[in-house]
Design a protein around this motif. Structure first.
Motif, short mmCIF file in Angstrom:
data_model
loop_
_atom_site.label_atom_id
_atom_site.label_comp_id
_atom_site.label_asym_id
_atom_site.label_seq_id
_atom_site.Cartn_x
_atom_site.Cartn_y
_atom_site.Cartn_z
N THR A 21 27.68 -12.12 -43.15
CA THR A 21 28.01 -13.43 -42.58
C THR A 21 26.78 -14.17 -42.05
O THR A 21 26.62 -15.37 -42.35
N ILE A 56 37.91 -13.99 -49.79
CA ILE A 56 36.50 -13.94 -49.38
C ILE A 56 36.37 -13.29 -48.01
O ILE A 56 37.03 -13.67 -47.06
N ASN A 100 24.17 -21.41 -46.20
CA ASN A 100 24.93 -22.65 -46.11
C ASN A 100 24.14 -23.73 -45.37
O ASN A 100 24.20 -24.91 -45.74
N ALA A 131 30.81 -24.36 -42.43
CA ALA A 131 31.06 -24.12 -43.85
C ALA A 131 31.43 -22.66 -44.10
O ALA A 131 32.34 -22.36 -44.88
N THR A 132 30.74 -21.76 -43.42
CA THR A 132 31.05 -20.33 -43.56
C THR A 132 32.45 -20.03 -43.03
O THR A 132 33.20 -19.26 -43.64
N GLU A 163 34.88 -21.13 -45.61
CA GLU A 163 34.88 -20.20 -46.74
C GLU A 163 35.63 -18.92 -46.40
O GLU A 163 36.28 -18.33 -47.27
N GLU A 164 35.54 -18.49 -45.16
CA GLU A 164 36.25 -17.26 -44.73
C GLU A 164 37.76 -17.46 -44.71
O GLU A 164 38.51 -16.49 -44.72
N ILE A 195 39.48 -18.65 -47.09
CA ILE A 195 39.97 -18.30 -48.42
C ILE A 195 40.29 -16.80 -48.40
O ILE A 195 39.42 -15.99 -48.08
#
Length: 68
Positions: free
Chosen positions: A46, A40, A53, A30-31, A34-35, A37
């Protein structure tokens, strides 16, 4: 539920370890997503974001399966 003996693991223990592994990998994935994007960048936060998360994934899992 039968407890495992000291210095050994039974099948229930292995299932719980596997579940924890999947939750941790889900948090990391998930991280990663998200990275992707562009706006972000967690930088030094992190590891904290991965942990958060993972907590969120575990909470959703518990909500969907019912608390046991």
């Amino acid at each position: 539920m039968e407890n495992s003996k000291k210095y050994s693991l039974n099948s229930i223990d292995w299932k719980k370890i596997g579940t924890g592994l999947l939750i941790a990998l889900g948090g990391a994935f998930a991280t990663y997503l998200e990275e992707l994007i562009p706006s972000i960048d967690f930088q030094s936060f992190t590891p904290l974001v991965v942990a958060i998360n993972s907590i969120i994934i575990n909470t959703i899992r518990k909500f969907l399966t019912g608390l046991k």
